[in-house]
Scaffold this motif. Structure first.
Motif, PDB file in Angstrom:
ATOM      1  N   GLN A 184      -5.829  54.737  49.565  1.00  0.00           N
ATOM      2  CA  GLN A 184      -4.874  55.839  48.874  1.00  0.00           C
ATOM      3  C   GLN A 184      -4.026  55.232  47.388  1.00  0.00           C
ATOM      4  N   ARG A 188      -4.704  56.495  43.687  1.00  0.00           N
ATOM      5  CA  ARG A 188      -3.942  56.475  42.543  1.00  0.00           C
ATOM      6  C   ARG A 188      -3.787  55.682  41.592  1.00  0.00           C
ATOM      7  N   GLN A 189      -3.951  54.474  42.131  1.00  0.00           N
ATOM      8  CA  GLN A 189      -4.104  53.543  40.960  1.00  0.00           C
ATOM      9  C   GLN A 189      -5.014  53.301  39.922  1.00  0.00           C
ATOM     10  N   ALA A 191      -6.903  55.999  39.587  1.00  0.00           N
ATOM     11  CA  ALA A 191      -7.825  57.097  38.762  1.00  0.00           C
ATOM     12  C   ALA A 191      -9.163  57.176  39.659  1.00  0.00           C
ATOM     13  N   TRP A 215      -9.855  60.785  49.566  1.00  0.00           N
ATOM     14  CA  TRP A 215      -8.669  60.616  48.585  1.00  0.00           C
ATOM     15  C   TRP A 215      -9.089  61.017  47.419  1.00  0.00           C
ATOM     16  N   SER A 216      -8.250  62.253  46.355  1.00  0.00           N
ATOM     17  CA  SER A 216      -8.489  62.591  45.122  1.00  0.00           C
ATOM     18  C   SER A 216      -7.980  61.305  44.735  1.00  0.00           C
ATOM     19  N   GLU A 217      -8.043  61.160  42.819  1.00  0.00           N
ATOM     20  CA  GLU A 217      -8.115  61.183  41.873  1.00  0.00           C
ATOM     21  C   GLU A 217      -6.521  60.195  42.102  1.00  0.00           C
ATOM     22  N   GLU A 218      -5.935  61.081  42.500  1.00  0.00           N
ATOM     23  CA  GLU A 218      -4.029  61.287  42.485  1.00  0.00           C
ATOM     24  C   GLU A 218      -4.129  60.967  43.674  1.00  0.00           C
ATOM     25  N   GLY A 219      -4.578  60.407  44.681  1.00  0.00           N
ATOM     26  CA  GLY A 219      -4.093  59.997  45.425  1.00  0.00           C
ATOM     27  C   GLY A 219      -3.776  60.835  47.077  1.00  0.00           C
ATOM     28  N   ALA A 220      -3.818  61.695  46.839  1.00  0.00           N
ATOM     29  CA  ALA A 220      -3.810  62.879  47.547  1.00  0.00           C
ATOM     30  C   ALA A 220      -5.009  62.687  48.472  1.00  0.00           C
ATOM     31  N   ARG A 237     -16.055  69.007  44.864  1.00  0.00           N
ATOM     32  CA  ARG A 237     -15.446  68.864  43.946  1.00  0.00           C
ATOM     33  C   ARG A 237     -16.244  70.184  43.018  1.00  0.00           C
TER      34      ARG A 237
END
Length: 253
Positions: A184, A188-189, A191, A215-220, A237
């Motif tokens: 995760q 986030r780190q 993207a 997990w998404s590019e934002e870490g969600a 997506r």
């Protein structure tokens, strides 16, 4: 932004039974095709199970005819499938932990595990990784289990322009929380979308935690399997937004 559908095939491997595992992989590919999946990633050593004692006996050349049914089906269904297998490459007796890329276009590429878990060096040699994949406009970098425990591996994927980091793994309950926190964090780190395909059951004496996730590019967290078992974990997506879905292989039959 273009559409993209990726999935983790959280499969339960039958120890050393290549024929049975190929059949199960084909079921996953068919199910994935029904849901429009473009990239389907299986766990580490999914075609044999994490069975070190028989790995050398089961290791094959990636071009071996035994994989032809899987390759033909992936091509027919237009899915790029990444399957786990112990391999020997031409001119070498070394056994590698391979992630074989069965292309939607009928091609075959090879990724070999670069970072071995403690004890694996008694059976396997260190691999050389492999090239990134292109799924439409998206660049995908692969990892196999302990590869992702090295932050430099994910960083290198990002430097290559990967927007998706896809790992086939074997993670038990005790390692699940710290390992998924790492994945995760990479999302986030860097993207990058991060996909983790975990085993769905007992393999090689290890009880897998299941709970494959994306997990998404934002870490969600987009989606995760609720537990163990044969599950297809899908992330889609559309217009820049992600949605997730879990489909049970057993429930589909």
């Amino acid at each position: 932004m273009s559409t993209l559908t990726i999935a983790a095939a959280q499969s339960v491997s039958i120890a050393g039974d290549l024929a049975a595992n190929i059949a199960r992989h084909m079921d996953f590919i068919e199910l994935a095709a029904l849901h429009g999946v473009e990239l389907l990633v299986f766990p580490e050593l999914s075609l044999t199970g994490y069975e070190g004692e028989v790995a050398a006996a089961l290791a094959i050349d990636p071009q071996d005819a035994v994989l032809q049914p899987l390759r033909r089906l992936a091509h027919k269904r237009g899915i790029t499938a990444v399957v786990g297998m112990p391999i020997r490459q031409e001119g070498s007796s070394a056994v590698l932990i391979g992630a074989l890329v069965l292309g939607a276009d009928g091609t075959l590429d090879v990724y070999s595990k670069q970072h071995l878990h403690a004890g694996e060096e008694l059976i396997y040699a260190v691999g050389k990784g492999g090239a990134t994949l292109q799924i439409g406009v998206d660049t995908v970098a692969l990892a196999v289990c302990a590869d992702f425990s090295h932050a430099s591996h994910a960083a290198a994927a990002a430097e290559l322009g990967a927007g998706v980091y896809a790992a086939g793994v074997l993670i038990g309950e005790s390692g699940y929380e710290p390992d998924t926190a790492l994945l995760q964090g990479y999302a986030r780190q860097h993207a990058m979308v991060v996909l983790m395909a975990n085993h769905g059951g007992l393999t090689g004496g290890w009880q897998s935690a299941g709970r494959s996730a994306v997990w998404s590019e934002e870490g969600a967290l987009i989606i995760a399997a609720p537990g163990a078992g044969d599950e297809l974990v899908i992330a889609r997506r559309d217009a820049g937004a992600w949605q997730g879905q879990v489909v049970s292989l057993a429930g589909d039959k």
